[in-house]
Design an enzyme around this catalytic site. Sequence first.
Site, PDB file in Angstrom:
ATOM      1  N   ASN A  98       0.811  -1.236  -0.001  1.00 40.37           N
ATOM      2  CA  ASN A  98       0.025  -0.103   0.144  1.00 40.37           C
ATOM      3  C   ASN A  98       0.790   1.151   0.171  1.00 40.37           C
ATOM      4  OD1 ASN A  98      -2.379  -1.289  -0.233  1.00 40.37           O
ATOM      5  ND2 ASN A  98      -2.909  -1.209   1.985  1.00 40.37           N
ATOM      6  N   HIS A 178      -6.063   4.135  14.556  1.00 43.03           N
ATOM      7  CA  HIS A 178      -7.409   3.476  14.135  1.00 43.03           C
ATOM      8  C   HIS A 178      -7.044   2.261  14.582  1.00 43.03           C
ATOM      9  CE1 HIS A 178     -10.927   3.049  11.928  1.00 43.03           C
ATOM     10  NE2 HIS A 178     -10.473   2.328  10.791  1.00 43.03           N
TER      11      HIS A 178
END
Length: 312
Positions: A98, A178
Amino acid sequence: MSKRKIAIIGAGHTGATLAFIVAERALADVVLLDQPHNEKPAKGKALDISESGPILNFNSKIKGTSDYQDITGADIVVITAGAARKPGMSRDDLIQINEGVMAQVTDGIKTYAPDSTIIVLTNPVDAMTYAVYKLSGFPKNRVLGQSGVLDTARYRTFVSEVLNVAQTDVTGLVLGGHGDTMVPLLSTTTVGGVPLTELLEQEKIDAIIDRTRKGGAEIVGLLGNGSAYYAPAAAIYEMAAAILKDEKRLLPSITYLEGEYGFNDICLGVPTILGENGVEQVVETTLNDDEKAQLQASADAVEEVKKALKNK
Ligand code: APR
C-alpha cells in the site's frame, strides 16, 4: 463560487459509495479513478450513479476514469486505493504494497492536482497518511487521514443502541490510532448534553468501548468478504464537506504532529478544526493520566507500523 470537484482514487466499495453520497448531496462533481484494468467498472459505477440523478434530483457530474489528467482542478483528492490483506500476506507486506500504491497515487496528485487537499482512507491509515504527507511534500494542513470520525460514529451508534436514544444526540471524541488502540475520551461523551457516566454504569460503558475498538473487525466478520464501506464513506463525506464548505467543524482527523500532545514526526488522530485550509488547527484538550497513557500506547503502535515503511 465555481463548481467544486472531488477526485476519488480507488473506485472500489468505499470509493463508489463516497461518490454516490457526494453526488446525491450535491457537494461537488466527482472523478472516480481506478487502475487501467479497472477503468470499465469505474466508468460503469460513475454512469450508474449519474443515472440516479434525475430521480434523486441532483445534477453533479460523475466521471469514471483511469487517467490522472481527469483529476485536474480537484479541490479534494480522497485516497481509498489499496490492496486488502490476503491469506499468507504479512502485515508488513501489506504496508509496503500500500505504500507503493500511495507513491503512485501521490505522483498523479502532485502532477495534476498540486493545490488539492488530500484525505487518506487506505489502511493502515495512520502510516499511509504519513507516507502521503512525506511523498507529496504538501503542507501539513493539506494532508489528512480519516479514522476518528468513523470510530466516533461507531461509538455513538453503540451508545444510542444501549440507551435507546437518538444516535445523533450522542456526542463524543475518539482519538489515537485507528483500531485496537483508539482512545475514546469518556469525559466528552454526552447524550444531549447529559454526561454518559450519569446514564450508564461503567461496566456497560467499558463494553461499548471494547466493541468500538473492534468495530472494524465486527463488520469484516459479518460481511465475510471485504471490510466496511458505508460508514467509512460517510465519514470521509463529513470531512470533505467541512473543508469545501469552510465549516470550521471540530472533528478528529489524522494529522502530522509537531509537538502537539507531546508527539513529533507522526500522523495520529487528534481533534482538529476543518475548514477551507484543511486542518486549520489542532485542538489540544486536557487528558487525564489514563488517557495520556492510552494515547502514548496508540502512538507507539503507529510507530511500530511506520517501521515497515520504506520511505520514512
Ligand atoms: N491506483 C488506483 N486504484 C487502485 C490502485 C492504484 N495503484 N491499487 C488498487 N486500487 C483500487 C482497486 O482496483 C480497487 O478498486 O482500489 C480499490 C479498492 O477498493 P476495495 O478493494 O473495494 O476496497 P475498499 O473496501 O473500498 O477499501 C479501501 O479503505 O477502509 C480502507 O482498509 C480499507 O485500505 C482499504 C481502503
